[in-house]
Design a protein around this motif. Structure first.
Motif, PDB file in Angstrom:
ATOM      1  N   LEU B  82       0.863  -1.174   0.000  1.00  0.00           N
ATOM      2  CA  LEU B  82       0.000   0.000   0.000  1.00  0.00           C
ATOM      3  C   LEU B  82       0.902   1.227   0.000  1.00  0.00           C
ATOM      4  O   LEU B  82       2.033   1.182   0.485  1.00  0.00           O
ATOM      5  N   PRO B  84       1.963   4.394   1.592  1.00  0.00           N
ATOM      6  CA  PRO B  84       1.755   4.831   2.972  1.00  0.00           C
ATOM      7  C   PRO B  84       1.189   6.239   3.086  1.00  0.00           C
ATOM      8  O   PRO B  84       0.628   6.595   4.116  1.00  0.00           O
ATOM      9  N   TRP B  85       1.323   7.047   2.014  1.00  0.00           N
ATOM     10  CA  TRP B  85       0.837   8.430   2.093  1.00  0.00           C
ATOM     11  C   TRP B  85      -0.608   8.568   1.624  1.00  0.00           C
ATOM     12  O   TRP B  85      -1.140   9.669   1.580  1.00  0.00           O
ATOM     13  N   TRP B 124      -4.882   5.583   7.802  1.00  0.00           N
ATOM     14  CA  TRP B 124      -3.622   5.352   7.088  1.00  0.00           C
ATOM     15  C   TRP B 124      -3.296   3.864   7.124  1.00  0.00           C
ATOM     16  O   TRP B 124      -3.663   3.162   8.078  1.00  0.00           O
ATOM     17  N   ARG B 126      -0.684   2.451   7.988  1.00  0.00           N
ATOM     18  CA  ARG B 126       0.071   2.098   9.195  1.00  0.00           C
ATOM     19  C   ARG B 126      -0.858   1.721  10.353  1.00  0.00           C
ATOM     20  O   ARG B 126      -0.435   1.042  11.294  1.00  0.00           O
TER      21      ARG B 126
END
Lengths: 280, 244
Positions: B82, B84-85, B124, B126
């Motif tokens: 993916l 990350p931003w 996000w 994460r």
């Protein structure tokens, strides 16, 4: 079951104070902590001078430095110098950072450009930037241009190295995601490379900005009639250590403020980062 | 129809990764590529995805040669990959830039609903677990509605429960548009649960050892599936022994 729930609740209750340490998340607390050492030293020196333990002629106490600063501010002189310095730093920063980003991007993405340009840039980077001063004066005179160019040189290298290095180390796996979705080269650059290199670019810009302030002093020492660097030289020539310290203090405040502005402006771009800063 | 005809791949250092792979995958079929490590499963998938080029032979989709990434072919990598931003919803919609915004939003919302991540749309990557991230990656591939979906051991890093859960999500998504699926796995149980056929590869260089039809109806009954799994496992064992 009920006992289990109670246990959990108690466990949570026990954990809560641990996460509420004053060092965690408490920005005011951290700011106060950061001020303890400089304030302590300043107050200690003030007491020492006032108490007659030290003369304070070469190292004036904070009160004299602040008084000098406020006199300079009241006469309007300080703003003239601050403005001159900021304009130079800003111009040099825009010049150096702009070229650093552009050339870093070119050498980072195009192998031919990398092989052609990077060795030369790396060699130039090894030259201490102040060594350019005599040449810049010969070439560009002693007015604003050589100063801005010198600051630009100082800003250029960390930004160039940071950006080209960041592009070269973008995760191949993420680039493949772009390839699978058949992104064109510009779209790949915009949607994958740019966001991927943004964190390293911002760090490079901060380093560059710091060097911009370093080099503005050098630039103003080589001959200026205004600017904080001029205040330094003037203070040295006329034996006014309080003026030198006032200029140094202003440099510190301006440098910190500029860095903070850069961080605050760029923070929204990096919200996605999963960094350890908050838990260390 | 996805056709592999005599496909081979030799790397620049002389390593022969694949030799003489020929297999046809019918529209809507789920084909598993099974084999030990180093038998070229991932290489074959990367060739079909157009990320690498074959040294010999051709891969065609409905007659069209696949030698570069193709709009009709999607790929789910071994790791979620993916960006990350981007938020979860933005990641899912990554390949839909050409669609109108309302259509993109609609499709992304539907896909997220389908993989049970609707409430995580604005988070996000994460913030998500490994299983949730892989579900996002699967949704990202499906939402572009490819004719062929290539899956490169997408469940290998996950625990057994999460893996089963993802099998369900995968079959659910597949049932909607029925793309052709080529699934790389080293887990014969997974192949038996998900696939219509399994191709067992053997290494050095990677080539086809055997092809099995898996005649279990969906949803899969674990007991009925056991004998297929046994057969596949035996074939995989034989392929591994054959390669020494």
């Amino acid at each position: 079951m009920a006992a289990g729930l109670t246990d959990t609740a108690e466990a949570d209750g026990r954990e809560a104070p641990a996460s509420g340490l004053p060092l965690r998340g408490d920005r005011v607390g951290r700011a106060v902590l950061g001020l303890l050492l400089p304030l302590g030293l300043a107050i200690g020196w003030e007491i020492a001078v006032r108490g007659g333990l030290a003369q304070g002629r070469l190292v004036p106490p904070p009160s004299r430095v602040l008084a000098t600063l406020s006199d300079l501010a009241a006469s309007g002189e300080l703003w003239l110098h601050v403005q001159a310095t900021l304009v130079r730093v800003a111009s040099g920063f825009v010049l150096g950072a702009g070229l650093g980003i552009a050339l870093g991007a070119v050498t980072g993405t195009l192998p031919l450009a990398r092989h052609l340009l990077d060795p030369a840039f790396q060699a130039l980077r090894a030259v201490p930037s102040l060594a350019w001063v005599p040449l810049f004066i010969l070439w560009l005179g002693i007015l604003e241009t050589p100063k801005v160019v010198l600051i630009g040189v100082g800003v250029f290298f960390p930004v160039y190295v940071g950006v080209s290095g960041a592009i070269a180390s973008v995760d191949r796996k993420l680039v493949e995601v772009g390839r699978i979705f058949r992104l064109s080269k510009p779209a790949l650059a915009r949607r994958i490379l740019l966001p991927a290199v943004l964190p390293a670019t911002i760090v490079a810009l901060r380093t560059g900005l710091g060097l911009g302030f370093l080099f503005v002093v050098a630039a103003e020492l080589m001959g200026a009639s205004e600017g904080l660097g001029y205040l330094l030289v003037d203070g040295q020539q006329f034996g006014k250590p309080e003026q030198i310290l006032a200029a140094i203090l202003t440099f510190a405040l301006l440098g910190k403020a500029a860095d903070t502005i850069l961080v605050v402006l760029t923070r929204p771009l990096l919200r996605w980062q999963d960094v350890a800063r908050d838990i260390l | 129809m996805l056709t592999f005809r005599n496909v081979s791949k030799t790397y620049a250092d002389g390593t022969r990764a694949l030799a003489g792979i020929s297999v046809e995958v019918a529209r809507g079929e789920i084909l598993a590529l099974v084999g030990g490590s180093g038998c070229g499963k991932t290489t074959l998938l990367r060739l079909a995805a157009g990320l690498d080029t074959a040294s010999g032979g051709t891969i065609r989709l409905d007659g069209e040669v696949l030698d570069r990434p193709h709009p009709g072919v999607g790929l789910v990598f071994q790791e979620p990959r993916l960006l990350p931003w981007l938020t979860i919803a933005q990641n899912v919609g990554f390949g839909l830039a050409d669609l109108s915004a309302p259509e993109r939003v609609r499709r992304v919302a539907h896909a997220l609903e389908r993989v049970g991540l609707a409430e995580h749309a604005d988070r996000w990557p994460r913030d998500l677990s490994g299983g949730q991230q892989q579900r996002t990656a699967i949704a990202r591939a499906f939402v572009a509605q490819p004719k062929v979906l290539l899956l490169d051991e997408p469940f290998s890093a996950l625990d057994a429960v999460t893996r089963q859960d993802l099998h369900g999500h995968l079959l659910g998504l597949w049932a909607e548009t029925r793309p052709t699926i080529v699934l790389v796995t080293h887990d014969v149980g997974e192949a038996a649960v998900l696939a219509d056929r399994a191709v067992v590869l053997r290494p050095k260089p990677g080539r086809i050892h055997d092809i099995f039809a898996i005649a279990t109806p969906r949803p899969v009954d674990p007991d009925a599936n056991a004998s297929t799994t046994r057969q596949l496992r035996a074939a995989l064992g034989a392929s591994l022994r054959a390669s020494g």
